[in-house]
Scaffold this motif. Sequence first.
Motif, PDB file in Angstrom:
ATOM      1  N   VAL A  42       0.830  -1.201   0.000  1.00  0.00           N
ATOM      2  CA  VAL A  42       0.000   0.000   0.000  1.00  0.00           C
ATOM      3  C   VAL A  42       0.868   1.256   0.000  1.00  0.00           C
ATOM      4  O   VAL A  42       0.623   2.208  -0.744  1.00  0.00           O
ATOM      5  N   ALA A  43       1.917   1.265   0.842  1.00  0.00           N
ATOM      6  CA  ALA A  43       2.801   2.428   0.909  1.00  0.00           C
ATOM      7  C   ALA A  43       3.492   2.664  -0.434  1.00  0.00           C
ATOM      8  O   ALA A  43       3.609   3.808  -0.904  1.00  0.00           O
ATOM      9  N   LEU A  47       3.030   5.939  -2.810  1.00  0.00           N
ATOM     10  CA  LEU A  47       4.204   6.709  -3.239  1.00  0.00           C
ATOM     11  C   LEU A  47       4.245   6.827  -4.758  1.00  0.00           C
ATOM     12  O   LEU A  47       4.537   7.893  -5.304  1.00  0.00           O
ATOM     13  N   ALA A  48       3.937   5.721  -5.439  1.00  0.00           N
ATOM     14  CA  ALA A  48       3.941   5.751  -6.905  1.00  0.00           C
ATOM     15  C   ALA A  48       2.869   6.701  -7.435  1.00  0.00           C
ATOM     16  O   ALA A  48       3.117   7.485  -8.360  1.00  0.00           O
ATOM     17  N   LEU A  49       1.672   6.653  -6.831  1.00  0.00           N
ATOM     18  CA  LEU A  49       0.603   7.549  -7.275  1.00  0.00           C
ATOM     19  C   LEU A  49       0.963   9.007  -7.018  1.00  0.00           C
ATOM     20  O   LEU A  49       0.689   9.877  -7.857  1.00  0.00           O
ATOM     21  N   THR A  51       3.959  10.259  -6.888  1.00  0.00           N
ATOM     22  CA  THR A  51       5.007  10.635  -7.845  1.00  0.00           C
ATOM     23  C   THR A  51       4.408  10.930  -9.219  1.00  0.00           C
ATOM     24  O   THR A  51       4.723  11.943  -9.849  1.00  0.00           O
ATOM     25  N   VAL A  52       3.507  10.026  -9.657  1.00  0.00           N
ATOM     26  CA  VAL A  52       2.867  10.235 -10.958  1.00  0.00           C
ATOM     27  C   VAL A  52       2.045  11.520 -10.946  1.00  0.00           C
ATOM     28  O   VAL A  52       2.064  12.314 -11.897  1.00  0.00           O
ATOM     29  N   GLY A  53       1.318  11.763  -9.827  1.00  0.00           N
ATOM     30  CA  GLY A  53       0.513  12.976  -9.733  1.00  0.00           C
ATOM     31  C   GLY A  53       1.367  14.229  -9.751  1.00  0.00           C
ATOM     32  O   GLY A  53       1.022  15.226 -10.401  1.00  0.00           O
ATOM     33  N   SER A  54       2.501  14.189  -9.038  1.00  0.00           N
ATOM     34  CA  SER A  54       3.391  15.354  -9.014  1.00  0.00           C
ATOM     35  C   SER A  54       3.978  15.633 -10.386  1.00  0.00           C
ATOM     36  O   SER A  54       4.019  16.780 -10.842  1.00  0.00           O
ATOM     37  N   VAL A  55       4.431  14.568 -11.045  1.00  0.00           N
ATOM     38  CA  VAL A  55       5.007  14.737 -12.387  1.00  0.00           C
ATOM     39  C   VAL A  55       3.934  15.228 -13.359  1.00  0.00           C
ATOM     40  O   VAL A  55       4.161  16.143 -14.162  1.00  0.00           O
ATOM     41  N   GLY A  56       2.727  14.647 -13.248  1.00  0.00           N
ATOM     42  CA  GLY A  56       1.649  15.081 -14.134  1.00  0.00           C
ATOM     43  C   GLY A  56       1.253  16.528 -13.889  1.00  0.00           C
ATOM     44  O   GLY A  56       1.036  17.292 -14.829  1.00  0.00           O
ATOM     45  N   GLY A  57       1.172  16.915 -12.604  1.00  0.00           N
ATOM     46  CA  GLY A  57       0.840  18.303 -12.277  1.00  0.00           C
ATOM     47  C   GLY A  57       1.894  19.271 -12.765  1.00  0.00           C
ATOM     48  O   GLY A  57       1.581  20.350 -13.293  1.00  0.00           O
TER      49      GLY A  57
END
Length: 316
Positions: A42-43, A47-49, A51-57
């Motif tokens: 889960v952790a 973390l992956a989500l 990271t993806v959200g930060s990169v996408g934003g």
Amino acid sequence: MPDIPAGPRTPSAPPTSTTSTTSPITPTSGGAVRRRSAGTWVAATLLALATVGSVGGAAFIALGLYDVSATGPHLQPVHTLLEFALKQAVRQRADAHPPPADLLTPARLQQGAACFRDRCVACHGAPGVAPEPFALGMQPVPGSLIEGTRHWRHQDLYWITRNGIKMSGMPAWEYRLSEDELWAVVAFLDQLATLTPTQYAALSASAAPSCRAISEAPAALTPPLPTVELAQRAFRQHGCTACHIVPGVVGPATAVGPRLSGLAGRDKIGGRVPATEQGLADWIRDPRALDAHTAMPTVGISDTQAKLMARYLLSH
């Protein structure tokens, strides 16, 4: 056939006791291992989500995909989220400013009518009065204040009027209205919904000539701010960062005017006045009285605020 007798039996060796060097696996050990594995999974997923959200934003911003023009509104979810954040932020802070017991008096209503007419109608309109054309082109469009008290408490309206709303076009009035005038606006807003266009016109015409143009110093803040932060607030609220880079004050990287650092080491300010607290305060308050050819405008800064700002600049 006769039975053949069995031969003598060899006695078997007694069982020996051995001690195992391996810890026994209890019934709960497997469950604990599985729980740890699930927690790790889960952790890692979160973390992956993130990271993806930060990169996408970051990509969304860097590529300029979000339309910041005032001709297009926010997306509805963004608009709703911002409204919710606004209400929560105001209610969190407004209770530090309880309304006066005599808020709704005729004198305060008259004073509030004058302030509303001179400071608010241009953007918000009034019964039978449209906002100025520039206000209709703002995004978000300044709302009608006729139903202000349906959504906000008295202390909320005071806090909004005094502090403004960041990135909405709503200015802070604490340097331009006195404490009495701020509460007078709230008192008038309390009654605004009851006025017909004819009644509003009559009340507006009979109100005082105008509100105070310059407030000597804002009312004390709750909780109080350190002197340095009060000075930084004064620079922001008087528009100094539109033309100057002021040390320690957030603002654009502008070069319209000189950077306001290292003033304590100069002999003169603007080539005219001594670099002392009083000389700098005089220049901040009314530069055109000291130099008729300077491009720096007189913006209506009180003597108290000018001295506060001068002390800050000479120490930075």
